[in-house]
Design an enzyme around this catalytic site. Sequence first.
Site, PDB file in Angstrom:
ATOM      1  N   GLU A 260       0.823  -1.217   0.000  1.00  0.00           N
ATOM      2  CA  GLU A 260       0.000   0.000   0.000  1.00  0.00           C
ATOM      3  C   GLU A 260       0.851   1.259   0.000  1.00  0.00           C
ATOM      4  O   GLU A 260       0.830   2.020   0.969  1.00  0.00           O
ATOM      5  CB  GLU A 260      -0.888   0.016   1.251  1.00  0.00           C
ATOM      6  CG  GLU A 260      -1.916  -1.071   1.285  1.00  0.00           C
ATOM      7  CD  GLU A 260      -2.664  -1.140   2.612  1.00  0.00           C
ATOM      8  OE1 GLU A 260      -3.753  -1.700   2.622  1.00  0.00           O
ATOM      9  OE2 GLU A 260      -2.134  -0.649   3.633  1.00  0.00           O
ATOM     10  N   PRO A 261       1.597   1.517  -1.047  1.00  0.00           N
ATOM     11  CA  PRO A 261       2.411   2.734  -1.053  1.00  0.00           C
ATOM     12  C   PRO A 261       1.556   3.985  -1.283  1.00  0.00           C
ATOM     13  O   PRO A 261       0.651   3.971  -2.116  1.00  0.00           O
ATOM     14  CB  PRO A 261       3.363   2.513  -2.234  1.00  0.00           C
ATOM     15  CG  PRO A 261       2.626   1.579  -3.147  1.00  0.00           C
ATOM     16  CD  PRO A 261       1.725   0.732  -2.277  1.00  0.00           C
TER      17      PRO A 261
ATOM     18  N   ARG B  95       3.021   7.707  -0.135  1.00  0.00           N
ATOM     19  CA  ARG B  95       4.019   8.757  -0.303  1.00  0.00           C
ATOM     20  C   ARG B  95       4.913   8.540  -1.526  1.00  0.00           C
ATOM     21  O   ARG B  95       5.202   9.469  -2.273  1.00  0.00           O
ATOM     22  CB  ARG B  95       4.906   8.808   0.954  1.00  0.00           C
ATOM     23  CG  ARG B  95       5.917   9.922   0.953  1.00  0.00           C
ATOM     24  CD  ARG B  95       6.983   9.690   2.045  1.00  0.00           C
ATOM     25  NE  ARG B  95       6.428   9.264   3.303  1.00  0.00           N
ATOM     26  CZ  ARG B  95       6.085  10.078   4.302  1.00  0.00           C
ATOM     27  NH1 ARG B  95       6.275  11.378   4.185  1.00  0.00           N
ATOM     28  NH2 ARG B  95       5.577   9.599   5.417  1.00  0.00           N
TER      29      ARG B  95
ATOM     30  N   ARG C  87       3.817  19.459   7.849  1.00  0.00           N
ATOM     31  CA  ARG C  87       4.844  18.454   8.164  1.00  0.00           C
ATOM     32  C   ARG C  87       6.089  19.024   8.836  1.00  0.00           C
ATOM     33  O   ARG C  87       6.617  18.409   9.769  1.00  0.00           O
ATOM     34  CB  ARG C  87       5.201  17.630   6.920  1.00  0.00           C
ATOM     35  CG  ARG C  87       3.982  16.864   6.359  1.00  0.00           C
ATOM     36  CD  ARG C  87       4.358  15.835   5.305  1.00  0.00           C
ATOM     37  NE  ARG C  87       5.024  14.695   5.887  1.00  0.00           N
ATOM     38  CZ  ARG C  87       6.314  14.494   5.876  1.00  0.00           C
ATOM     39  NH1 ARG C  87       7.101  15.339   5.229  1.00  0.00           N
ATOM     40  NH2 ARG C  87       6.841  13.457   6.469  1.00  0.00           N
TER      41      ARG C  87
ATOM     42  N   TYR D  35       6.423  17.279  12.298  1.00  0.00           N
ATOM     43  CA  TYR D  35       7.448  16.217  12.360  1.00  0.00           C
ATOM     44  C   TYR D  35       8.881  16.752  12.272  1.00  0.00           C
ATOM     45  O   TYR D  35       9.813  15.946  12.212  1.00  0.00           O
ATOM     46  CB  TYR D  35       7.282  15.238  11.186  1.00  0.00           C
ATOM     47  CG  TYR D  35       5.892  14.714  10.950  1.00  0.00           C
ATOM     48  CD1 TYR D  35       5.210  13.996  11.933  1.00  0.00           C
ATOM     49  CD2 TYR D  35       5.268  14.903   9.728  1.00  0.00           C
ATOM     50  CE1 TYR D  35       3.937  13.507  11.691  1.00  0.00           C
ATOM     51  CE2 TYR D  35       3.992  14.403   9.478  1.00  0.00           C
ATOM     52  CZ  TYR D  35       3.338  13.711  10.468  1.00  0.00           C
ATOM     53  OH  TYR D  35       2.097  13.218  10.224  1.00  0.00           O
TER      54      TYR D  35
ATOM     55  N   CYS E 120       0.027  33.153  12.256  1.00  0.00           N
ATOM     56  CA  CYS E 120       0.374  33.862  13.488  1.00  0.00           C
ATOM     57  C   CYS E 120       1.064  32.916  14.449  1.00  0.00           C
ATOM     58  O   CYS E 120       0.524  32.606  15.516  1.00  0.00           O
ATOM     59  CB  CYS E 120      -0.875  34.418  14.124  1.00  0.00           C
ATOM     60  SG  CYS E 120      -1.716  35.503  13.005  1.00  0.00           S
ATOM     61  N   GLU E 121       2.215  32.416  14.048  1.00  0.00           N
ATOM     62  CA  GLU E 121       2.873  31.434  14.889  1.00  0.00           C
ATOM     63  C   GLU E 121       4.324  31.333  14.436  1.00  0.00           C
ATOM     64  O   GLU E 121       4.585  31.164  13.235  1.00  0.00           O
ATOM     65  CB  GLU E 121       2.141  30.091  14.699  1.00  0.00           C
ATOM     66  CG  GLU E 121       2.538  29.067  15.670  1.00  0.00           C
ATOM     67  CD  GLU E 121       1.486  27.973  15.853  1.00  0.00           C
ATOM     68  OE1 GLU E 121       0.276  28.240  15.733  1.00  0.00           O
ATOM     69  OE2 GLU E 121       1.914  26.854  16.099  1.00  0.00           O
TER      70      GLU E 121
ATOM     71  N   TYR F 191       0.776  14.032   1.761  1.00  0.00           N
ATOM     72  CA  TYR F 191       0.517  14.553   3.102  1.00  0.00           C
ATOM     73  C   TYR F 191       0.666  16.074   3.196  1.00  0.00           C
ATOM     74  O   TYR F 191       0.975  16.611   4.244  1.00  0.00           O
ATOM     75  CB  TYR F 191       1.393  13.836   4.145  1.00  0.00           C
ATOM     76  CG  TYR F 191       1.223  12.332   4.104  1.00  0.00           C
ATOM     77  CD1 TYR F 191       0.018  11.751   4.484  1.00  0.00           C
ATOM     78  CD2 TYR F 191       2.244  11.502   3.628  1.00  0.00           C
ATOM     79  CE1 TYR F 191      -0.158  10.380   4.418  1.00  0.00           C
ATOM     80  CE2 TYR F 191       2.068  10.121   3.557  1.00  0.00           C
ATOM     81  CZ  TYR F 191       0.867   9.568   3.961  1.00  0.00           C
ATOM     82  OH  TYR F 191       0.685   8.207   3.902  1.00  0.00           O
TER      83      TYR F 191
HETATM   84  N1  LLP Z   1      -1.130   1.602   4.657  1.00  0.00           N
HETATM   85  C1  LLP Z   1      -1.445   1.913   5.927  1.00  0.00           C
HETATM   86  C2  LLP Z   1      -2.224   0.978   6.719  1.00  0.00           C
HETATM   87  C3  LLP Z   1      -1.017   3.122   6.474  1.00  0.00           C
HETATM   88  O1  LLP Z   1      -1.319   3.423   7.729  1.00  0.00           O
HETATM   89  C4  LLP Z   1      -0.256   4.011   5.690  1.00  0.00           C
HETATM   90  C5  LLP Z   1       0.193   5.286   6.233  1.00  0.00           C
HETATM   91  C6  LLP Z   1       0.028   3.662   4.352  1.00  0.00           C
HETATM   92  C7  LLP Z   1      -0.416   2.433   3.883  1.00  0.00           C
HETATM   93  C8  LLP Z   1       0.803   4.538   3.424  1.00  0.00           C
HETATM   94  O2  LLP Z   1       2.087   4.828   3.896  1.00  0.00           O
HETATM   95  P1  LLP Z   1       3.135   5.591   2.929  1.00  0.00           P
HETATM   96  O3  LLP Z   1       3.481   4.664   1.806  1.00  0.00           O
HETATM   97  O4  LLP Z   1       2.464   6.832   2.451  1.00  0.00           O
HETATM   98  O5  LLP Z   1       4.273   5.886   3.837  1.00  0.00           O
HETATM   99  N2  LLP Z   1       1.200  11.946   7.833  1.00  0.00           N
HETATM  100  C9  LLP Z   1       2.482  11.259   7.901  1.00  0.00           C
HETATM  101  C10 LLP Z   1       2.402   9.881   7.321  1.00  0.00           C
HETATM  102  C11 LLP Z   1       1.383   9.027   8.025  1.00  0.00           C
HETATM  103  C12 LLP Z   1       1.268   7.678   7.399  1.00  0.00           C
HETATM  104  C13 LLP Z   1       0.160   6.905   8.025  1.00  0.00           C
HETATM  105  N3  LLP Z   1      -0.101   5.663   7.399  1.00  0.00           N
HETATM  106  C14 LLP Z   1       3.506  12.100   7.162  1.00  0.00           C
HETATM  107  O6  LLP Z   1       3.171  13.161   6.676  1.00  0.00           O
HETATM  108  O7  LLP Z   1       4.674  11.723   7.107  1.00  0.00           O
END
Ligand code: LLP
Length: 473
Positions: A319-320, A322, A367, A371, A398-399, A428
């Site tokens: 499940e990619p 990002r 982000r 983070y 304002c921060e 994201y």
């Molecule tokens: N599958 C599941 C069950 C997940 O929880 C996630 C991400 C993905 C797939 C996709 O992950 P990716 O390939 O995008 O890394 N908001 C954070 C990232 C939170 C990811 C949460 N779950 C950020 O901006 O870095």
Amino acid sequence: MSAYLTEQPGVDPGAAGRLGEPWPATARRRDDGELEVGGVGVRELAAQHGTPAYVLDEADFRARARAYRTAFAEAFAAVGTETDVYYAGKALLTVAVARWAAEEGLGVDTASGGELAVALRAGVPVAEVGLHGNNKSAAEVATALEAGIGRIIVDSLAEVEMVADVAAARGVVAPVMVRVTTGVHAGGHEYISTAHEDQKFGLSVNPVDGGDAPAMRALLAVVERPSLRLLGIHSHIGSQILDPAGFEVAARAVLTLRAELAGRTGVLVEEVDLGGGYGIAYLPGEAALDPRAVAGDVARAVADVCRELGTPLPRVSIEPGRSIVGPAGITLYTVGTVKPVAVTAQDGSTFTRLYVSVDGGMSDNIRPALYGAQYHAEVVGRASDAAPVLARVVGKHCESGDIVVHEVRLPGDVRAGDLLAVAATGAYGRSMASNYNLLTRPPVVAATGGASRVLVRRETVDDLLALDADAQA
Ligand code: LLP
């Protein structure tokens, strides 16, 4: 330039002026220094769509989707099984983006009723849509089942019962996977890690009180409920992962659990999902995970473990999010105030930091504040021979934590009216955007083949007032 980008279908890696990562695949500088994406210059993009704007390189999104699908299909075919790739819509989901994913042969993973609605509206084949979430509502589950969803990834014992009841009430059998936590923690930031034991997601493969592990209990509960069909076991270990070893360790734990379940019940689940989390380059010179390398390593690990356990290979899904959309997107801003600030370093010396304010900020990219994420920015509307200076790109909120890029060298003549682009904001960014300070959220614009088109329009102040009950005339 990473090996991955050189392999991108449809993109000539040697094309004149190509920038390479972290910029989108079609990004290049024209002779006069203007950046273009998808064959469209940023000055034209800004004139047509305004700033701030998220700009997506459609060809790059599609190429990355294909690269993941092909890499996993080939690597797992080599060991004797098949794969599915689900695009994780939480990274960025619009109707067009969902269609691009589906057209490139990907399913779509959704994490709420809202994401599910977009995937369904896009016409993504519903059998290739999944529903995640650690606290799904019965209404979300009912909507998913009515649509004929391909899989619901259950996240707790209570949810096994809830999904079973909702399915039974409708006289349908719900296809479910059980999300487990393997103890593997991977990724760039503590909060992004989703397979820790001390967190809210999934069910642990480790026993808590001497009895069966929560993951095994959930699997047994699913097997017992006639309104549930157990498709498989799911594991997501984190996000922005740059070391693929975590996937292999998690795969072993999941496959071991699968073999144990088969030993106890005779049910050998057909599928294992190893989640998302593939890391990308955010800064020039940073490495991204190469999908072919990861796919090869994980396929070999899965084959080895199944051989050891004496179980047939499962179908494997990933499940990619990002890694498909992140590098394909940039944010285009206009520079406003530019302010040199004298800063005292820890050793007592002083230096100057140029604060460059742009017309967006933490509302369009949380982000960095959330983070400490690092980004790269450039002045993109023109060339400059001015010597680079140490700069910080900040927003208009304002921060003082409203920082877009903590540290970047920008030409010393950066000035109001300049266009500035931040790279690798496709994932994201818009999906975590807010209306802080009642800023309106920027549009999502796709650029490809020399033309641009709005995928999600810019929010207006009228949109905001429309939600305010007392603002109505
Ligand atoms: N599958 C599941 C069950 C997940 O929880 C996630 C991400 C993905 C797939 C996709 O992950 P990716 O390939 O995008 O890394 N908001 C954070 C990232 C939170 C990811 C949460 N779950 C950020 O901006 O870095």
